[in-house]
Design a protein around this motif. Structure first.
Motif, mmCIF file in Angstrom:
data_model
loop_
_atom_site.group_PDB
_atom_site.id
_atom_site.type_symbol
_atom_site.label_atom_id
_atom_site.label_comp_id
_atom_site.label_asym_id
_atom_site.label_seq_id
_atom_site.Cartn_x
_atom_site.Cartn_y
_atom_site.Cartn_z
ATOM 1 N N ASP A 1 0.828 -1.205 0.000
ATOM 2 C CA ASP A 1 0.000 0.000 0.000
ATOM 3 C C ASP A 1 0.866 1.259 0.000
ATOM 4 O O ASP A 1 1.876 1.330 0.710
ATOM 5 N N LYS A 2 0.469 2.234 -0.796
ATOM 6 C CA LYS A 2 1.149 3.528 -0.834
ATOM 7 C C LYS A 2 0.536 4.422 0.238
ATOM 8 O O LYS A 2 -0.679 4.614 0.280
ATOM 9 N N VAL A 3 1.398 4.971 1.096
ATOM 10 C CA VAL A 3 0.903 5.703 2.262
ATOM 11 C C VAL A 3 1.556 7.092 2.325
ATOM 12 O O VAL A 3 2.792 7.195 2.312
ATOM 13 N N PRO A 4 0.767 8.173 2.422
ATOM 14 C CA PRO A 4 1.335 9.510 2.647
ATOM 15 C C PRO A 4 2.075 9.526 3.978
ATOM 16 O O PRO A 4 1.556 9.025 4.984
ATOM 17 N N ALA A 5 3.281 10.103 3.983
ATOM 18 C CA ALA A 5 4.119 9.931 5.172
ATOM 19 C C ALA A 5 4.955 11.153 5.498
ATOM 20 O O ALA A 5 5.191 12.026 4.658
ATOM 21 N N ASN A 6 5.422 11.156 6.741
ATOM 22 C CA ASN A 6 6.363 12.161 7.220
ATOM 23 C C ASN A 6 7.438 11.418 8.010
ATOM 24 O O ASN A 6 7.135 10.753 9.008
ATOM 25 N N LEU A 7 8.682 11.481 7.538
ATOM 26 C CA LEU A 7 9.798 10.822 8.214
ATOM 27 C C LEU A 7 10.744 11.880 8.754
ATOM 28 O O LEU A 7 11.359 12.630 7.990
ATOM 29 N N LEU A 8 10.858 11.939 10.061
ATOM 30 C CA LEU A 8 11.657 12.957 10.730
ATOM 31 C C LEU A 8 13.115 12.507 10.847
ATOM 32 O O LEU A 8 13.435 11.341 10.624
ATOM 33 N N THR A 9 13.984 13.428 11.228
ATOM 34 C CA THR A 9 15.423 13.156 11.251
ATOM 35 C C THR A 9 15.901 12.844 12.667
ATOM 36 O O THR A 9 15.695 13.648 13.586
ATOM 37 N N PRO A 10 16.528 11.679 12.889
ATOM 38 C CA PRO A 10 17.040 11.320 14.221
ATOM 39 C C PRO A 10 18.357 12.027 14.536
ATOM 40 O O PRO A 10 19.021 12.579 13.657
ATOM 41 N N VAL A 11 18.746 11.967 15.821
ATOM 42 C CA VAL A 11 19.938 12.681 16.298
ATOM 43 C C VAL A 11 20.771 11.741 17.167
ATOM 44 O O VAL A 11 20.224 11.056 18.044
ATOM 45 N N VAL A 12 22.074 11.709 16.953
ATOM 46 C CA VAL A 12 22.968 10.906 17.795
ATOM 47 C C VAL A 12 23.266 11.663 19.091
ATOM 48 O O VAL A 12 23.595 12.851 19.080
ATOM 49 N N VAL A 13 23.146 10.955 20.216
ATOM 50 C CA VAL A 13 23.478 11.527 21.522
ATOM 51 C C VAL A 13 24.716 10.808 22.056
ATOM 52 O O VAL A 13 24.749 9.578 22.134
ATOM 53 N N HIS A 14 25.731 11.588 22.406
ATOM 54 C CA HIS A 14 26.942 11.039 23.017
ATOM 55 C C HIS A 14 27.279 11.862 24.256
ATOM 56 O O HIS A 14 26.544 12.808 24.601
ATOM 57 N N LYS A 15 28.352 11.527 24.901
ATOM 58 C CA LYS A 15 28.671 12.131 26.193
ATOM 59 C C LYS A 15 28.815 13.645 26.122
ATOM 60 O O LYS A 15 28.493 14.358 27.089
ATOM 61 N N ASP A 16 29.275 14.152 24.993
ATOM 62 C CA ASP A 16 29.578 15.580 24.893
ATOM 63 C C ASP A 16 28.409 16.454 24.434
ATOM 64 O O ASP A 16 28.560 17.676 24.377
ATOM 65 N N ASN A 17 27.272 15.852 24.065
ATOM 66 C CA ASN A 17 26.171 16.700 23.602
ATOM 67 C C ASN A 17 24.849 16.429 24.325
ATOM 68 O O ASN A 17 23.772 16.764 23.817
ATOM 69 N N ILE A 18 24.910 15.814 25.495
ATOM 70 C CA ILE A 18 23.694 15.517 26.254
ATOM 71 C C ILE A 18 22.910 16.791 26.549
ATOM 72 O O ILE A 18 21.685 16.844 26.415
ATOM 73 N N ASP A 19 23.631 17.829 26.947
ATOM 74 C CA ASP A 19 22.981 19.105 27.285
ATOM 75 C C ASP A 19 22.295 19.719 26.072
ATOM 76 O O ASP A 19 21.230 20.340 26.195
ATOM 77 N N GLU A 20 22.889 19.529 24.887
ATOM 78 C CA GLU A 20 22.361 20.156 23.671
ATOM 79 C C GLU A 20 21.265 19.330 23.015
ATOM 80 O O GLU A 20 20.628 19.788 22.062
ATOM 81 N N THR A 21 21.046 18.118 23.501
ATOM 82 C CA THR A 21 20.047 17.235 22.882
ATOM 83 C C THR A 21 18.911 16.952 23.857
ATOM 84 O O THR A 21 17.922 17.669 23.890
#
Length: 364
Positions: free
Chosen positions: A317-337
């Protein structure tokens, strides 16, 4: 003034009064009709399980909050399938019997739920597939780019391995074979890892169960030898929790991936027992699903900017969709994510057992 004239005036006044009452009554009825129309919005929310903390802590409240913001009088019927595909099929039947006009459906088993989706469709009930793309005639779908998630995990694992990538083997723990997202995470990871590392053991993990992952990891350590394992791919943080326990029991600490930005995973990252997680900010996904559902319940077209893509489900089936962008979280960007995105406060993360690690990471 003659009796005839006085009678005419009295009759006119009575008529005007009657017309005024009728008009007022009509207005009141119209208002009641409008109110009734608003109250007729009924949306079923069907989530797959609660072992993964995101569903009860984030997805459900965010979706319900946005629905109420858009349609204050909407009735929301909530169901959690507790990892049972059969239970979820029964819950769809219950939602249809209650008269829900739209179902926001996060499928336990994307394939087996198809008959329920078809039944809903025949009944004129709309389906918004949430996070996992159910098979059958789905009306709209919102999730994250799941193949990208796997690619990000694979890239992070390779970066953490560095020169040690050739020194041994990795173990791969994929998600549930009934979850179509798991297949995409797996494909994304393989597109990065294949040819660059040796995969000693690879498992699909039924029901995303951390206990299964723990047993799988213990078995891999016994089969391969702990000195021959240089890293572990874990498709999500729940599995990573079980895996990390097995690694700790074997006296091992090797690069380990995850997904979902669970609180315990963030804390493991601070301690260095998990390398990264992939955050899929829940609120944007939940808000879009709720907006889709309310539009469909009100017989309105979903705004084009909410469905910029078309995807094909496992049933073709063809389905209208919205795919969002994931983000990598590591030790140095916890505060920013995760902190900036409102998933957790610094106080929630930095409990006494993690204070020193938080201080080292600049989380104070």
């Amino acid at each position: 003034m003659t009796r005839t004239v006085r009678g005419a005036i009295a009759l006119a006044g009575a008529t005007a009064l009657t017309l005024g009452v009728v008009a007022a009554t009509g207005t009141a009825l119209a208002a009641d009709d409008d109110s009734a129309a608003k109250q007729e919005i009924k949306i079923g929310l069907l989530l797959p399980e609660s072992k993964t903390t995101r569903y009860e802590k984030f997805d459900r409240p965010y979706i319900e909050q946005k629905i109420k913001e858009l349609a204050p009088d909407a009735q929301i019927d909530y169901y959690n399938a507790a990892e049972s595909a059969t239970t979820q099929q029964q819950q769809v039947n219950t939602a249809l019997a209650k008269g829900d006009q739209v179902l926001i459906l996060d499928a336990v088993d994307a394939k087996s739920i198809q008959s329920s989706v078809e039944k809903a469709n025949k009944a004129g009930v709309k389906i918004v597939a949430y996070d996992r793309l159910a098979q059958g005639p789905v009306d709209a779908y919102v999730s994250y780019d799941n193949r990208k998630v796997g690619q990000l995990q694979g890239q992070a694992l390779l970066a953490a391995l560095g020169d040690k990538a050739d020194d041994g083997q990795i173990v791969m723990h994929n998600g549930s074979p009934t979850d179509p997202n798991a297949a995409e995470f797996k494909a994304g990871a393989h597109s990065v890892l294949d040819g660059k590392v040796k995969i000693g053991k690879e498992y699909d993990t039924p029901n995303w169960d951390p206990n299964n992952a723990n047993q799988q990891m213990s078995g891999a350590i016994s089969a391969l030898g702990k000195d021959n394992i240089v890293g572990v791919y874990s498709a999500n943080d729940g599995l990573a929790a079980g895996i990390s326990t097995a690694l700790k029991a074997a006296g091992m600490n090797v690069p380990l991936t995850g997904q979902d930005a669970q609180l315990d995973a963030i804390q493991r990252i601070l301690l260095g027992t998990q390398t990264i997680t992939v955050e899929k900010p829940y609120k944007p996904e939940a808000d879009i699903a709720a907006t889709m559902a309310v539009n469909l319940a009100e017989d309105k077209a979903i705004p084009k900017d909410l469905i910029p893509l078309t995807v094909t489900s496992g049933s073709g089936d063809k389905v209208p969709a919205n795919l969002l962008t994931p983000v990598v979280v590591h030790k140095d960007n916890i505060d920013e994510t995760v902190v900036k995105d409102g998933l957790y406060t610094v106080d929630e993360i930095c409990t006494p057992a993690y204070e020193d690690a938080c201080r080292e990471a600049g989380l104070e």
